[in-house]
Structure formats: structure tokens, C-alpha cells
Design an enzyme around this catalytic site. Structure first.
Site, mmCIF file in Angstrom:
data_model
loop_
_atom_site.group_PDB
_atom_site.id
_atom_site.type_symbol
_atom_site.label_atom_id
_atom_site.label_comp_id
_atom_site.label_asym_id
_atom_site.label_seq_id
_atom_site.Cartn_x
_atom_site.Cartn_y
_atom_site.Cartn_z
ATOM 1 N N GLU A 75 6.308 6.727 -9.185
ATOM 2 C CA GLU A 75 4.907 6.239 -8.676
ATOM 3 C C GLU A 75 4.463 7.191 -7.689
ATOM 4 O O GLU A 75 3.291 7.621 -7.805
ATOM 5 C CB GLU A 75 5.165 4.830 -8.089
ATOM 6 N N HIS B 38 1.281 1.725 -13.043
ATOM 7 C CA HIS B 38 2.205 0.346 -13.627
ATOM 8 C C HIS B 38 3.637 0.868 -13.631
ATOM 9 O O HIS B 38 4.112 1.870 -14.190
ATOM 10 C CB HIS B 38 2.043 0.133 -15.315
ATOM 11 N N ASN C 157 -4.827 2.864 -13.311
ATOM 12 C CA ASN C 157 -3.762 1.941 -12.786
ATOM 13 C C ASN C 157 -2.411 2.519 -12.783
ATOM 14 O O ASN C 157 -2.275 3.229 -13.609
ATOM 15 C CB ASN C 157 -3.807 0.605 -13.540
ATOM 16 N N LEU D 163 -3.667 -6.633 -7.759
ATOM 17 C CA LEU D 163 -3.020 -7.631 -8.572
ATOM 18 C C LEU D 163 -4.366 -8.549 -9.352
ATOM 19 O O LEU D 163 -3.714 -9.470 -10.153
ATOM 20 C CB LEU D 163 -2.006 -8.469 -7.778
ATOM 21 N N GLY E 71 0.929 -1.080 -0.010
ATOM 22 C CA GLY E 71 0.078 0.122 -0.012
ATOM 23 C C GLY E 71 0.959 0.997 0.019
ATOM 24 O O GLY E 71 0.190 2.214 0.358
HETATM 25 C C1 GRF Z 1 4.383 -1.985 -6.635
HETATM 26 O O1 GRF Z 1 5.631 -2.576 -7.689
HETATM 27 C C2 GRF Z 1 3.687 -0.855 -7.671
HETATM 28 O O2 GRF Z 1 4.745 -0.707 -8.811
HETATM 29 C C3 GRF Z 1 2.794 -1.596 -8.173
HETATM 30 O O3 GRF Z 1 2.622 -2.605 -7.399
HETATM 31 C C4 GRF Z 1 3.600 -2.913 -6.363
HETATM 32 C C5 GRF Z 1 3.161 -2.692 -4.932
HETATM 33 O O4 GRF Z 1 2.689 -1.357 -4.725
HETATM 34 N N1 GRF Z 1 1.704 -0.835 -8.781
HETATM 35 P P1 GRF Z 1 2.079 -0.794 -3.212
HETATM 36 O O5 GRF Z 1 3.292 -0.609 -2.368
HETATM 37 O O6 GRF Z 1 1.261 -2.058 -2.739
HETATM 38 O O7 GRF Z 1 1.380 0.422 -3.594
#
Ligand code: GRF
Length: 205
Positions: free
Chosen positions: A186, A115, A113, A96, A14
Site C-alpha cells: 500500500e 484496497h 482508492n 470507510l 492515516g
Molecule cells: C488499511 O487496512 C488500508 O488497507 C485500508 O484502510 C486501512 C487503514 O488505512 N485502505 P490507514 O492507515 O488509515 O491509511
């Protein structure tokens, strides 16, 4: 001030959710407000982050549903939670599970989303988490980064909203590269892109 009601869907640590929560706190995300966090994994630390921020947090676990129509049942439960929260937009932040074409069509241009690569590189089925960075290092790219895009029926195939580049450094491991892409791309890009889409949605209401 009227704001777009946002549901954030998560599966893991998260950190992207946290970036959105912090951006809301700092007034960077001001045209939208996070009203619900949904996880498809029971132990996702993202749920703790939501609770700490006082945001409604919900687990919807696929294993709760009968195997023959698991996806449909999962999405039916998800839709009910979204309707109940009044969500007008969904942000997938480290989420996921797949969403069916039927679902993404119903939420056309209202699901974002993040990525961890510069789409169209290193994306699509099987490219998630560390695998993305392993592929970038194996290919020997000098630049990678992150992309925020609308979600449609093609994995990572929707219209690109924003991108941010990050240098690949010699000696990078997948873990080091992942961390840099999160910190330098991100966590900056997702709040910015979410604010931009919310502002456009408000302008069109
Ligand atoms: C990270 O690798 C991010 O790039 C992808 O999901 C993974 C975990 O992200 N979107 P988070 O820490 O759960 O937000």
C-alpha cells in the site's frame, strides 16, 4: 511547476495519507500536491498527521446531518470543501464511508482508492480493514497484495490502475498480514499510482 490539487479522504490511522505526505516530501509525488484532508471520523489520527504536515484538515461528520437526507447533506458539505480547496482529484486512503453514484459520476476518473487485496479477490461490500486479510487467510491464498483503482458506483469495482503482490507466510495472523501488505504494497503503490494519474491529468490539460 503546475501540480494537480489533491484532497485525501480518511477515516482512521492515516498511514496511507502519511505515505502520500512523505512521497511529496521526497519528490516521488511531484505532479500533485495534497491541499486538503477530510475525515468522516472525529478521532481519526490521520487528522493529526495532516496538521503536523501543515495541510488543511477538516472533519465532516455524518451525524451532523438529519437522518432523512444524511448522505446528500454530507456530500453537499464535502463538495463545498472540495471546491473551496480547488481540489481536482480525490484519493480515498482508508476512507470507510460510501460515496453516492451521483458523486462518483461527477468525479469520474478523478477518485482513487487503495484496497488491501488483489482485486477481484476479497473486495466489494463488507471487505475492509482486517476482514480482507481474514478472508485471504481463510481461503489459503499464497499471494495477496494491494490494488489502486478508480472509484465508480460499484464498491471496489472501478478500473484497476496498479497492483502489487505480497507473499502470505505460514503463521500469518490477519494483523501480521495487514502490516506486511501496508508496508510492502500500500505505502509504495498509492504514491506511485497517484503520481502516475496526476502526470496523465497534467498531460491532458
Ligand atoms: C488499511 O487496512 C488500508 O488497507 C485500508 O484502510 C486501512 C487503514 O488505512 N485502505 P490507514 O492507515 O488509515 O491509511
Amino acid at each position: 511547476m503546475k501540480k494537480i490539487r489533491i484532497a485525501v479522504m480518511v477515516s482512521g490511522g492515516g498511514t496511507n495519507l502519511q505515505a502520500l505526505l512523505d512521497a511529496q516530501q521526497q519528490g516521488i509525488l511531484r505532479s500533485g500536491e495534497i491541499v486538503l484532508v477530510v475525515s468522516d471520523r472525529p478521532e481519526a489520527y490521520a487528522l493529526e498527521r495532516a496538521k503536523k504536515a501543515g495541510v488543511a484538515a477538516l472533519e465532516i461528520l455524518k451525524r451532523e446531518f438529519s437522518p432523512e437526507n444524511r448522505q446528500a447533506e454530507f456530500e453537499k458539505r464535502l463538495e463545498a470543501a472540495l471546491q473551496e480547496s480547488g481540489a481536482q482529484m480525490i484519493v480515498l486512503a482508508g476512507f470507510l464511508s460510501i460515496l453516492s453514484p451521483d458523486f462518483t459520476r461527477r468525479w469520474d476518473h478523478r477518485i482513487l482508492n487503495i484496497h488491501p487485496s488483489l482485486i477481484p479477490s476479497f473486495c466489494g461490500a463488507g471487505f475492509y480493514g482486517l476482514k480482507v486479510h481474514e478472508a485471504a487467510l481463510a481461503r489459503g491464498v499464497k499471494l495477496t497484495g494491494a490494488t489502486v483503482h478508480f472509484v465508480n458506483e460499484i464498491p471496489d469495482g472501478g478500473e484497476i490502475i496498479a497492483q502489487r503482490a505480497v507473499e502470505v507466510l505460514s503463521g500469518d495472523t490477519p494483523e501480521k498480514l495487514q502490516r506486511r501488505v501496508m508496508e510492502q504494497a500500500e505505502w509504495i503503490l498509492l504514491p506511485q499510482a497517484t503520481e502516475e494519474v496526476c502526470r496523465r491529468m497534467l498531460a491532458n490539460t
